[in-house]
Write an enzyme that holds these catalytic residues in place. Structure first.
Site, PDB file in Angstrom:
ATOM      1  N   ASP A 151       0.867  -1.180   0.000  1.00  0.00           N
ATOM      2  CA  ASP A 151       0.000   0.000   0.000  1.00  0.00           C
ATOM      3  C   ASP A 151       0.903   1.228   0.000  1.00  0.00           C
ATOM      4  OD1 ASP A 151      -1.804  -2.002   0.517  1.00  0.00           O
ATOM      5  OD2 ASP A 151      -2.583  -1.150   2.377  1.00  0.00           O
ATOM      6  N   SER A 159       7.731   4.779   6.003  1.00  0.00           N
ATOM      7  CA  SER A 159       8.739   4.034   5.262  1.00  0.00           C
ATOM      8  C   SER A 159       8.518   4.175   3.759  1.00  0.00           C
ATOM      9  CB  SER A 159       8.716   2.570   5.673  1.00  0.00           C
ATOM     10  OG  SER A 159       7.397   2.142   5.933  1.00  0.00           O
TER      11      SER A 159
END
Length: 269
Positions: free
Chosen positions: A86, A226
């Site tokens: 995602d 991240s």
């Protein structure tokens, strides 16, 4: 983030936050039962849909952040390129001089992967940048059947990967990251770089030096934001046809939203 990166007091505080002992203390606390109080606040702030996780219990905030969903549905055709996670996805072409421009900073292949013998394989290729947000699922999967080589950890700091930080710092060159190479069945040699960010920035690979199947879990991030970077060779850059909705979104905003297993495009055979 605006305070941390755009003000003098904020940048002073940022230095303290990025200090290794501070990060180690925060990591220990976020892995302790005392951090459970953050879970409901985090869910509310980021509007996270918890329906896929019914019945799960969490020992700490870190345990909640690493929560795991069931498997994903995959497209049947092998020439379809899927998203590993995602994220907000953007594309950058890697030109002959090996330099490419990402969010106000110049990067070279060597910045991302210090092994010159491998990085040169991606000259004139394609760089895909998957920027994960706090509300995204922080596990990632294999994009194709492949042989997955050994993971190589590069120590570094843990800047945010949000746009405001990317505009101020060469984050992908400074941050802790893990790189590995996949010899894929349908897309040639592909390099994947996971970039840690904020707080612990843990990067976990489930396996290495083994054959794997498309859609199998490759690993996950531990605690907060991240990025995943995929490097493809020249042939993929020349033959990849973007899925129509993704193409329209890229043309209008420079990014498109993807979920793990989503169709990114079609590799023209």
């Amino acid at each position: 983030m605006k305070f941390l990166y755009n003000t003098i007091p904020g940048r002073f505080l940022l230095k303290i936050l990025l200090f290794k002992r501070t990060l180690a203390w925060l990591s220990r606390w976020l892995n302790s039962p005392y951090s459970k109080c953050l879970i409901s606040l985090y869910i509310k702030k980021h509007h996270i849909d918890m329906s896929p996780y019914r019945g799960q219990e969490y020992r700490s905030f870190a345990d909640f952040f690493a929560r795991k969903q069931d498997g994903i549905c995959l497209p049947v055709s092998p020439n379809i390129l899927i998203s590993p996670c995602d994220a907000s996805l953007s594309f950058v072409s890697i030109e002959e001089n090996k330099k490419f421009f990402v969010k106000d900073s110049w990067y070279s292949l060597h910045d991302l992967m210090p092994d010159c013998n491998i990085s040169k394989c991606f000259e004139n290729g394609l760089c895909m940048i998957f920027r994960l947000s706090p509300d995204d699922y922080h596990h990632f999967c294999y994009i194709d059947d492949c042989y997955h080589g050994k993971g190589h950890l590069i120590p570094g700091t843990l800047h945010s990967v949000q746009p405001i930080a990317l505009e101020r710092e060469p984050v992908f060159r400074l941050n802790k990251r893990m790189w590995s190479v996949m010899d894929t069945k349908n897309f040639g040699i592909v390099a994947q770089i996971e970039v840690g960010a904020v707080l612990a920035g843990g990067i976990v690979h489930e396996r290495a030096d083994t054959w794997v199947r498309r859609g199998e879990e490759m690993g996950h991030f531990e605690i907060c934001g991240s990025t995943i970077i995929l490097l493809f060779q020249k042939e993929v850059r020349e033959k990849l046809i973007l899925e129509e909705n993704k193409k329209e979104s890229m043309e209008s905003s420079g990014e498109c939203q993807v979920k793990m297993g989503d169709v990114i495009g079609y590799f023209k055979i």
